[in-house]
Write an enzyme that holds these catalytic residues in place. Structure first.
Site, PDB file in Angstrom:
ATOM      1  N   GLU A 126      -5.006  51.336  -1.110  1.00  0.00           N
ATOM      2  CA  GLU A 126      -6.385  51.575  -1.529  1.00  0.00           C
ATOM      3  C   GLU A 126      -7.319  50.615  -0.790  1.00  0.00           C
ATOM      4  OE1 GLU A 126      -9.188  51.896  -5.521  1.00  0.00           O
ATOM      5  OE2 GLU A 126      -7.116  51.263  -5.734  1.00  0.00           O
ATOM      6  N   GLY A 265      -6.555  41.462  -6.736  1.00  0.00           N
ATOM      7  CA  GLY A 265      -5.806  40.912  -7.849  1.00  0.00           C
ATOM      8  C   GLY A 265      -4.512  41.668  -8.065  1.00  0.00           C
ATOM      9  N   ALA A 266      -4.601  43.005  -7.996  1.00  0.00           N
ATOM     10  CA  ALA A 266      -3.416  43.839  -8.200  1.00  0.00           C
ATOM     11  C   ALA A 266      -3.777  45.269  -7.830  1.00  0.00           C
ATOM     12  CB  ALA A 266      -2.945  43.766  -9.654  1.00  0.00           C
ATOM     13  N   MET A 267      -2.758  46.146  -7.810  1.00  0.00           N
ATOM     14  CA  MET A 267      -2.959  47.535  -7.417  1.00  0.00           C
ATOM     15  C   MET A 267      -2.099  48.452  -8.284  1.00  0.00           C
ATOM     16  SD  MET A 267      -4.425  49.757  -5.637  1.00  0.00           S
ATOM     17  CE  MET A 267      -4.100  51.509  -5.724  1.00  0.00           C
ATOM     18  N   GLU A 268      -2.709  49.555  -8.739  1.00  0.00           N
ATOM     19  CA  GLU A 268      -2.105  50.408  -9.752  1.00  0.00           C
ATOM     20  C   GLU A 268      -1.217  51.512  -9.211  1.00  0.00           C
ATOM     21  OE1 GLU A 268      -6.217  52.446  -9.025  1.00  0.00           O
ATOM     22  OE2 GLU A 268      -5.400  50.425  -8.984  1.00  0.00           O
ATOM     23  N   ASN A 269      -0.599  51.345  -8.052  1.00  0.00           N
ATOM     24  CA  ASN A 269       0.275  52.390  -7.508  1.00  0.00           C
ATOM     25  C   ASN A 269       1.158  52.981  -8.603  1.00  0.00           C
ATOM     26  OD1 ASN A 269      -0.446  51.217  -4.791  1.00  0.00           O
ATOM     27  ND2 ASN A 269       0.822  49.567  -5.612  1.00  0.00           N
ATOM     28  N   GLU A 302      -3.961  47.333 -14.831  1.00  0.00           N
ATOM     29  CA  GLU A 302      -3.214  48.174 -13.893  1.00  0.00           C
ATOM     30  C   GLU A 302      -2.331  49.180 -14.628  1.00  0.00           C
ATOM     31  OE1 GLU A 302      -4.403  47.961 -11.073  1.00  0.00           O
ATOM     32  OE2 GLU A 302      -5.319  45.988 -11.209  1.00  0.00           O
ATOM     33  N   HIS A 305      -4.419  52.100 -15.740  1.00  0.00           N
ATOM     34  CA  HIS A 305      -4.744  53.013 -14.642  1.00  0.00           C
ATOM     35  C   HIS A 305      -3.760  54.180 -14.560  1.00  0.00           C
ATOM     36  CE1 HIS A 305      -8.212  51.819 -12.389  1.00  0.00           C
ATOM     37  NE2 HIS A 305      -7.765  50.625 -12.072  1.00  0.00           N
ATOM     38  N   GLU A 324     -12.461  52.721 -12.215  1.00  0.00           N
ATOM     39  CA  GLU A 324     -12.522  51.275 -12.379  1.00  0.00           C
ATOM     40  C   GLU A 324     -13.394  50.849 -13.552  1.00  0.00           C
ATOM     41  OE1 GLU A 324     -10.459  49.480 -11.158  1.00  0.00           O
ATOM     42  OE2 GLU A 324      -9.763  50.493  -9.360  1.00  0.00           O
TER      43      GLU A 324
END
Length: 902
Positions: A126, A265-269, A302, A305, A324
């Site tokens: 992303e 900070g982080a990613m919601e894959n 996350e 999400h 978001e």
């Protein structure tokens, strides 16, 4: 090299992609120097697409090895390839495309796409990173089911991807192979891959429907003892989403992976969340109370999400706040509920108020300046040049406030019904902000026949922070109080560039207020035909409206915008005595805090004016007394008092200055802090002694609140230079059993202690923690923001062996903290701070344009500063803009800043 040419993308130009890509198979032969990717796409031209529509696949930094269509090489005259796209023409209506390509993960310093960190492979896709992995339609409205095969040597025993694990094998050549399948369609920005030497902590829980699901947290070997809190937070998030919104985990497993180098900070894959290690690893000795709260919040964000972002995703990047803003609201509510759990009603209300205050402080420090500057944009922007620049406080924090207003208007049950309707209509789709509001509107219209949310939709298309002027007219004879609300919002950001003809329409503002009598008692509010209530929710939908309250026995003091019911600025001329009364007695904890903050703001701004004029600074005795009353109020818990007694930040204060003068603000704030320390020395010492937290460490709100108040007391005692204060700080530093107390004591010594003691404490801290990168980030941050750190000192810290500009966390800890949060150091009259900022923006731009663009925003609002600082800031921005080879990311930021006039 030459600067990249900016291309503006407009929301109005959106066109659906002409092809569906329902199935994607990816096979990776992982190698740090050259990874081969075999991508198999099943494509179907849409019925309404032209028969000659080309297949445009985005790509960057890729090497093409082979290209086949339906098992045969595709002729060279039927495709074109350049630095940004692979375009195939003459395709049949349905086909299978096979693309073999190579990328170079070890050389990828952008940390977008596939890259190497700590000897392991990670991805970040992303917003537009997937095109660095393979050629694809890199846009969120193309949703596909993925089957992924990972192959690597025994150096990478852990092989992870999205969804559910199908099989693992050892290949004849000794390499390992893992096959994964994600059963749910997703856009490519949610793809993820992890490979390397990792350890993990796991647990199996049952969902609300009784399915067993495996939850895992992966990290570097040796750190597994610091992932317990993250895993516990994940379980709490899963349970909360089931109970609050009826949303259940839809996969057989859910994985969180900690990485050292990460832009965000982080990613919601989907099913495989990749996290900055700072939001995973914690134990009492290395993480502060704020770290624990942050980890729980980001884990929750996350995970949430999975539904608000993954199951229902964005049609295009202009709709970013769809996922978001909504998910920030959800994580805020999750944290508030977690802070209030297992507490009695009064303590729970206070804990929730503390969370609300923290969220508003963040909004005002980050988003209000954005609304007043060159990057001001609606939560749904109309255009952008680089989407990475629009992961902003407006999209996230203001977006959450817009969701919260809908929650306020509908009520908790109504909002839940709206969420249910949203998922009923759009599960598995890529949709828009309008689709979300339409689902909420279906409930609002049932609650309020004949009304809709058409005026509310203006929040999505207008920038700026509305101002609401309040006037009260009390008629003693009639025992009536007439309240008039009038709103205005001047053009902001891109709206200002639209010209004098731009006119903004008033949005729908839910405005909560109460009335207090002269003794501070809450007055029941009754509108004609209504029942008495402590708080009235007024719905302001026009430029000006009036409401009449009946049976008001005395001239009231208004308690305005209770609970911060809308992201607006209130204009009302309270007297200092009225603010003191609200600060001491308001039954709404947010409004009570707000009254104290307004008193402090007035005091600091008056002191800053004295500093500017050369007059002696002097604190008002009534203000000191108001702070004494808060500090000694036995009805307030420690956590709330710590927030109520915290002085407004310099960033928040700057928004109240006609011409921003950071050095004057810093001097005024420091003076008041020291004066409060001297005048309330006995009370601060009592708070320090009375809020010790012996026994085992707990991050729960009670002990965390006591530590916050105790350490605030220590800071004030040290700022005042009182006898014995340094000994208290030194003893706490030497004996601290947790990082919160250790870092607070070190901060007091560095900012207010004797130089030799500060230097010795800094060295002792470094010696103890030099092998822990996250703790050393704290060490750099403390020094970057210290009162005595100047440009020369921060340059010396950059020469430290532990510093590297290539690691985003380390760059943020030192360079960003100095440029964004050290007013004295950056805003030097000789321009040395701006020269330093220029050097670092350009250095980072060569490595990681996304990170560089965030640093570039430090001078966003240059035109709002005092003239002596304005000219050198403008010169620094011009120097960056003129640099050859500048990225689009940074170019957009500095160009908009230079075009902007306050």
């Amino acid at each position: 090299m030459r600067t990249e040419t900016p291309v503006t993308v407009y929301r109005k130009d959106y066109q659906p992609y002409p092809y569906a890509i329902p199935e994607v198979a990816l096979a990776f032969d992982l190698d740090p120097e050259s990874t081969q990717v075999h991508s198999t796409l099943r494509i179907e031209r849409k019925a309404d697409a032209p028969a000659d529509a080309p297949l445009v696949l985005d790509g960057a930094e890729l090497e093409l090895v082979s290209l086949q269509v339906d098992g045969k090489p595709w002729p060279a005259d039927r495709y074109t390839l350049d630095d940004s796209a692979l375009i195939l023409s003459g395709l049949p209506g349905a086909a299978t495309i096979d693309i073999v390509s190579r990328c170079r993960p070890a050389a990828n310093s952008t940390l977008m796409g596939l890259y190497v960190s700590g000897g392991n492979f990670f991805t970040q896709c992303e917003a537009e990173g997937f095109r660095r992995i393979t050629w694809f339609a890199d846009r969120p409205d193309v949703m596909s089911r993925y089957r992924v095969t990972l192959r690597a040597t025994a150096d990478y025993p852990v092989l992870l991807s999205n969804g559910n694990l199908l099989a693992t094998h050892t290949l004849p050549d000794g390499r390992q192979e893992a096959q994964w399948e994600d059963p749910f369609p997703k856009p490519c920005y949610l793809f993820a891959l992890v490979a390397g030497r990792l350890t993990h902590r796991e647990t199996t829980v049952q969902t609300a429907s009784g399915r067993p699901v495996l939850l895992q947290v992966y990290s570097d070997p040796g750190s597994e003892d610091r992932t317990e809190w993250a895993l516990e937070s994940l379980v709490r998030a899963l349970r909360w989403d089931e109970s609050r919104f009826g949303l259940e985990l839809d996969l057989d497993r859910f994985m969180v992976v900690a990485v050292r180098d990460f832009n965000m900070g982080a990613m919601e894959n989907k099913g495989l969340n990749i996290f900055n290690a700072a939001y995973v690893l914690a134990d009492p000795h290395t993480a502060t109370d704020a770290n624990y709260e942050g980890i729980e919040a980001v884990i929750g964000h996350e995970y949430f999400h999975n539904w608000t972002g993954n199951r229902v995703t964005c049609r295009d990047w202009f709709q970013l706040s769809l996922k978001e803003g909504l998910t920030v609201f959800r994580d805020q509510e999750f944290t508030a509920d977690m802070m209030a759990r297992d507490l009695d009603p009064a303590a729970a209300a206070s804990a929730r108020a503390v969370k609300r205050i923290d969220d508003v402080v963040t909004l005002r420090a980050a988003q209000y300046p954005e609304d007043a500057g060159p990057m001001a944009h609606p939560i749904r922007p109309e255009s952008y040049q680089e989407i990475g620049n629009f992961y902003t406080a407006t999209v996230y924090e203001k977006g959450a406030e817009v969701i919260r207003m809908q929650h306020t208007l509908l009520g908790a049950e109504g909002f839940r019904a709206g969420m249910d309707e949203y998922f009923r209509r759009h599960d598995g789709q890529a949709v828009t902000c309008d689709d979300f509001v339409a689902a909420m509107e279906s409930v609002y219209a049932r609650q309020h026949p004949g009304r809709d949310l058409s005026v509310f939709r203006r929040w999505y298309r207008q920038a700026g922070t509305p101002r609401v002027a309040v006037s009260l007219d009390y008629d003693a004879a009639a025992r009536q109080c007439t309240v008039t609300l009038a709103q205005r919002c001047p053009p902001a950001g891109v709206e200002k560039r639209a010209g004098d003809g731009y006119v903004k329409a008033p949005p729908h503002i839910p405005f909560a207020l109460g009335l207090l009598d002269p003794q501070g008692r809450a007055l029941p509010l009754r509108l004609a035909g209504g029942q008495p209530q402590d708080t009235a929710l007024l719905e302001l939908t026009q430029e000006s409206q009036q409401w009449v309250f009946h049976d008001v026995p005395a001239q009231p003091v208004p308690s305005l915008l209770r609970g911060f019911s809308a992201p607006v600025i209130v204009e009302y001329n309270w007297s200092d005595a009225e603010l003191a009364l609200l600060s001491a007695h308001d039954t709404d904890p947010f409004a009570r805090w707000e009254a104290g903050q307004e008193l402090a703001t007035r005091q600091i701004l008056a002191l800053a004016a004295s500093q500017q004029s050369g007059a002696p600074m002097q604190a008002d005795a009534a203000f000191i007394q108001a702070w004494r009353a808060l500090l000694t109020d036995p009805t307030l818990d420690a956590g709330y008092r710590a927030r109520a007694l915290a002085l407004p930040s310099e960033k928040t204060l700057a928004e109240r200055m006609q011409a921003i003068d950071p050095p004057a603000l810093a001097a005024a704030r420091d003076f008041l802090r020291a004066e409060l320390g001297r005048e309330l020395a006995a009370e601060w010492r009592a708070a320090f002694d009375g809020n010790q937290t012996p026994g085992a460490y707990s991050p729960a709100p009670g002990p965390a609140g006591r530590r916050a108040l105790k350490n605030q007391a220590l800071s004030h005692l040290m700022a005042a230079g009182l006898d014995g204060a340094q000994a208290l700080a030194q003893a706490q530093f030497d004996q601290a059993g947790n990082m919160t107390d250790s870092l607070a004591a070190l901060s007091a010594l560095v900012n207010h202690g004797q130089p030799q003691a500060a230097a010795q404490a800094l060295q002792a801290f470094y010696t103890r923690w030099q092998d822990d990168p996250l703790v050393i980030d704290k060490w750099f941050t403390l020094q970057a923001t210290a009162r005595g750190t100047d440009v020369e000192a921060v340059r010396a810290l950059m020469a430290h062996p532990a510093f590297t500009l290539r690691n985003p966390n380390r760059a943020r800890a030192l360079v960003f903290q100095f440029c964004l949060n050290n007013a004295r150091g950056l805003h030097r009259a000789d321009g040395a701070g701006y020269a330093y900022w220029t050097e670092q923006v350009l250095a980072l731009d060569a490595l990681n344009p996304e990170i560089a663009a965030r640093l570039a925003r430090a001078l966003d609002n240059w035109s709002r500063f005092v003239p002596a600082l304005r000219a050198p800031m403008q010169a620094a921005l011009q120097q960056v803009r003129g640099h050859a080879g500048l990225s689009r990311n940074v170019l957009e930021i500095v160009s908009k800043a230079l075009e902007f006039a306050a």
